[in-house]
Enzyme design. Structure first.
Site, short mmCIF file in Angstrom:
data_model
loop_
_atom_site.label_atom_id
_atom_site.label_comp_id
_atom_site.label_asym_id
_atom_site.label_seq_id
_atom_site.Cartn_x
_atom_site.Cartn_y
_atom_site.Cartn_z
N SER B 72 0.81 -1.21 0.00
CA SER B 72 0.00 0.00 0.00
C SER B 72 0.85 1.26 0.00
CB SER B 72 -0.93 -0.01 1.21
OG SER B 72 -1.80 -1.12 1.12
N ASN B 73 2.03 1.21 0.61
CA ASN B 73 2.87 2.39 0.67
C ASN B 73 3.57 2.69 -0.65
OD1 ASN B 73 2.77 3.28 3.57
ND2 ASN B 73 3.17 1.09 3.77
N TYR B 163 -2.93 -10.97 1.49
CA TYR B 163 -2.72 -9.63 2.03
C TYR B 163 -4.07 -9.03 2.44
CZ TYR B 163 -1.16 -4.67 2.03
OH TYR B 163 -0.89 -3.36 2.36
N LYS B 191 0.11 -11.52 5.00
CA LYS B 191 0.43 -10.26 5.65
C LYS B 191 -0.87 -9.71 6.20
CE LYS B 191 1.67 -5.45 5.05
NZ LYS B 191 1.87 -4.33 4.12
N SER B 193 -2.62 -6.71 8.19
CA SER B 193 -2.45 -5.34 8.67
C SER B 193 -3.63 -4.89 9.51
CB SER B 193 -2.27 -4.39 7.48
OG SER B 193 -1.16 -4.77 6.71
N GLY B 217 1.53 -6.68 9.70
CA GLY B 217 1.48 -5.65 8.68
C GLY B 217 1.82 -4.26 9.19
N VAL B 234 5.99 -6.69 7.77
CA VAL B 234 6.11 -5.76 6.65
C VAL B 234 5.68 -4.42 7.20
CG1 VAL B 234 5.38 -5.21 4.31
CG2 VAL B 234 5.54 -7.60 5.03
#
Lengths: 322, 322, 322, 322
Positions: B72-73, B163, B191, B193, B217, B234
């Protein structure tokens, strides 16, 4: 580390707090595990004080720090004011002296909360746990919460524990309110049932100069909460699996994280089953399997269906508890 | 523990999976810390590949397990398909061979995700991380997710990491879908988050026979995630405070929980600042303070205001990082 | 009432807007009903342009104001950029000249939205409908939305319609952003799918000096939206029950509220079934019952189960449509 | 249309309902506008019965259908059981006979609700409005709600109005529960404060054989609710702008929708200001401007800040009410 920063407190301008108890030195030590006990009812729906006392006697054999009376699992919203106080009185009578009795005294109004707090202190509560008012949620901002809890804590003869439980109230006590309230000499901790471990860690971090004690509000993340600095837990599941939860506490406090993890794993599904998934009816049902008296809930809480009961049982059995 | 249960897999009737890679024995080992790297843009808003490579070279000095490209970043939703693949290719060219490159290849449609997955594998990704489709959220139930990820994993030349990132997608990959998908030989981890430590613990617990690897995450609950069995993280913050995060990893893996906790505390506020609070613009801003190139985000993401920048800075300074 | 307040606009300092089209006098008149058409796919999952054109020809017989191409029901997130433009081009070729073609041109990035907008205008769109970017939801505040839409509207050769659809994006275009954007000469209206009639009424009320046109985003509250000043509707159900929806429009515009109400009642359940409840797969399924081509959705959208199909059918039958 | 389907009721197996009142013929007619009156407090925080009576006398001059006593705006959660009943008694004493007194009698437990219902009927309530229990929200499914309301309605000497107010309870009475409960001979209607006009329309549509009456729970969508078949409204704003709201009713009932719309527009912002935006403190403040007694709320509700007061005033002034 445990000394109150009385001077800084005064500088912050808090009003007229004069109880000797907390200012005199260390705060009441909350460390440990607490079952938030259920309120047993008889067939007519009346509080069954005999079964209540019998449960307390059984629970007293487990190395809990104490009991929480009238947390969310106590169906306190279904009790009259008189019943709420009487339940506390009865529990105190049979609870061994060294065990803490923390009573849930929160009501929607500040004034009612103060009255209930005083009555519960008189009935023997060593501390009160005060839930966030939530009905007027749109207006319950940090300012309102700070004002509410400050008035309660100013008036309370016993120390106050904040109580944030979004699963029931659909709101969360805001972080900034907590950090401000942690400075009040009569507010000694927080029970946080929000399943947000980052938040718990940050609260511990930001209140380390206030001797503020955070209790995990669920057995589901008890290990994780200990890992970031919580000092204990108020866990519905402790009404059933009290020994294992006290073992988990010991493992965490003793730094035996590997073993703690294995134990924690096995507690998650039973815990979810008696809380989010099936609620108090399941908690009471399962209590019966482990030698306690559960019985029925007051309406509108329904008994489990047969399918739910089977599912519940499976959550305990598949994790090796039955 | 690390052997795939190939037979049980076949019995479950999964379709036509024939890649040698994962069935042959152990799965790709994901253990460790990964920065989900940002995509630098120049003043004209074009991808600045020079700065990208320079950042990768700097990040390569830190003992990360690898990099996540287009999490996402990485502003992946702002990149064209060609840019997405080209970024992966460039990173692979400068990234030391021993470092894993995990590429985010998720798209809304299954077909587009498969195409992107293949392209990224060809461009050098060792594994792909596939976000949950979310636009038709009302229909994205467990069945739909299981079908989607199975098709992607069946078609992918490299292992797949699930994810789940509710902060962006406003939905969560359901637990039961995860448990089913964990049995797919080409799906090696998740992952997560979602800041739900109970969920992470339960996933680890319920997939222990599948050699399924869970990555936290976010840096905000990295310690807690390790405490319940996650194998790494991550973390957006790793783009800035990579060394401390690798130290935190080492402390957790080594069982030095006390020191880990002290370090974890100091990472929460900086992490929140570059994620929920101010987002990628803040991440890029702070990267500049620590010797990386951040630059601007693509619109509609706005640069920080002066007040936000100051607040951001304070979150690092008050925790001893500036 | 319909004259633009050009002077006040200039005073507000908007940047370099020079298209003659909207400033020259009245805005594009959006009044009426629009089906947000589906994208038909063949067995291989390719866009079936023949069926698309055939559907458009059928829909052209109904007194719609026009068609919306690539609203949420067009599965636009599953199409490539080329497919998105090509679908618009094909629809324009077969759509009678007097019918409006409004094309959904929104993408996550501002730049991609501008490119798509220009391509769609070139392909024949008379106006574009631009969905709110949502992936970085935490940063999509009013300022970001105002900046985004202003840039798009400044660059667009055709008028822009704002598009707020919380059911898909899990966010709502904020009221204050709408009120600001309503003053832009090239932003002529809003499609609001949020099922909040108070909000629709207030937007109409607060933009009455801007000749800003609000379209209801659903057949479920079309009458109510008309009752508070909406000028039309973009309704998934119009792909199936176009005639009744145009009748409902006529009754509302003509002030025959009693008859309108009876008709509205019968449309709610079918509408819910093809939107929230079962989504596009149901919309396409039901299209087949009414002489259109529906076909399958692209994955990960699943076909209906038999039970869902039966339930869907019942929603139409029990309201007298089958 | 107004005859109860008693036979079908019996077939459904409802238990032992024998009150003559509702079965005997038509149900209590709820049509019209109701202010949910506030509870005035004096400086000491006690109920100010004199001001209460004075307010009721003022409100009695307006062509309301009646008053709702202890809706959410009555701060009922801050009152003791005795105060709740006493307020009803006092209101009844001064309220002209032809005006309906509908009393909010809901509590968390079924038993407490029954007791309160009986006490309020005895104190003069013509009907009771029963809010959804919400504390154990995870278990409040349709079955639980149906059981709860059936028991209350069976036991109630007066007709029951369901009350769904998600803004306070953070849950919504499910549609299927409403449709089942609408068949109970002693459940005559619903106050729905959920701002979901599609839902209101569907409830009206699906209960048309049950003579079930839907009241809008807010002035913000009163016109829209009338347009889809609601029979009236319980509107906080009616405590201040009672005359305009009764005019709006008349315009809607008389089919003068154009004029109704203009009036509706001007009521939205004042209504939002005294409800979602600033709550009861604002309602009480503004009451003072219009000749009623408002006074302070009980804690934890805070008085308005100066900035809030100014904003509130502006919401009335800019719409021509001040």
């Amino acid at each position: 580390m445990f000394l109150r920063r009385v001077l800084s407190w005064k500088c912050l301008g808090w009003r007229g707090f004069k109880q000797g108890r907390s200012i005199s030195g260390r705060r009441l030590d909350l460390r440990g595990i607490y079952p938030p006990i259920v309120t047993p009812f008889n067939q007519k729906g009346q509080v069954d004080y005999q079964q209540l006392e019998s449960n307390v006697q059984e629970l007293s054999k487990i190395p809990f720090r104490g009991l929480v009376v009238q947390g969310s699992n106590g169906e306190f919203v279904f009790l009259t004011s008189e019943e709420r106080v009487e339940v506390v009185r009865r529990v105190r009578q049979v609870l061994p002296e060294e065990k803490l009795l923390v009573a849930g005294s929160g009501c929607e109004s500040t004034e009612a909360t103060i009255v209930m707090t005083r009555n519960m202190a008189e009935a023997g509560a060593a501390a009160v746990m005060v839930i966030t008012p939530c009905y007027y949620r749109g207006r319950m901002n940090s300012t309102a919460f700070i004002e509410h809890y400050t008035q309660v804590a100013d008036a309370s003869p016993v120390p106050v524990v904040l109580y944030s439980v979004p699963g029931n109230t659909a709101l969360e006590l805001p972080m900034d309110a907590i950090l401000t309230l942690a400075q009040h000499p009569n507010i000694i901790g927080l029970k946080d049932s929000g399943n947000n471990i980052t938040r718990i860690a940050l609260i511990v971090h930001k209140t380390r100069n206030q001797d503020f004690q955070v209790l995990a509000g669920s057995a589901g993340y008890l290990l994780a909460a200990y890992s970031v600095g919580a000092v204990g837990g108020v866990c519905a599941l402790a009404n059933i699996l009290g020994e294992p939860l006290c073992n988990l506490e010991k493992l965490c406090v003793g730094g035996q994280w590997e073993e703690a993890r294995e134990l924690q794993y096995r507690l998650i599904e039973p815990n979810t089953a008696v809380t989010q998934k099936f609620g108090i009816a399941a908690l009471k049902e399962a209590m019966g399997w482990f030698g306690y008296y559960g019985g029925l809930c007051r309406a509108p809480l329904l008994p489990l269906t047969e399918a739910e009961r089977k599912d519940l049982r499976n959550n305990f059995a598949s994790n090796g508890w039955l």
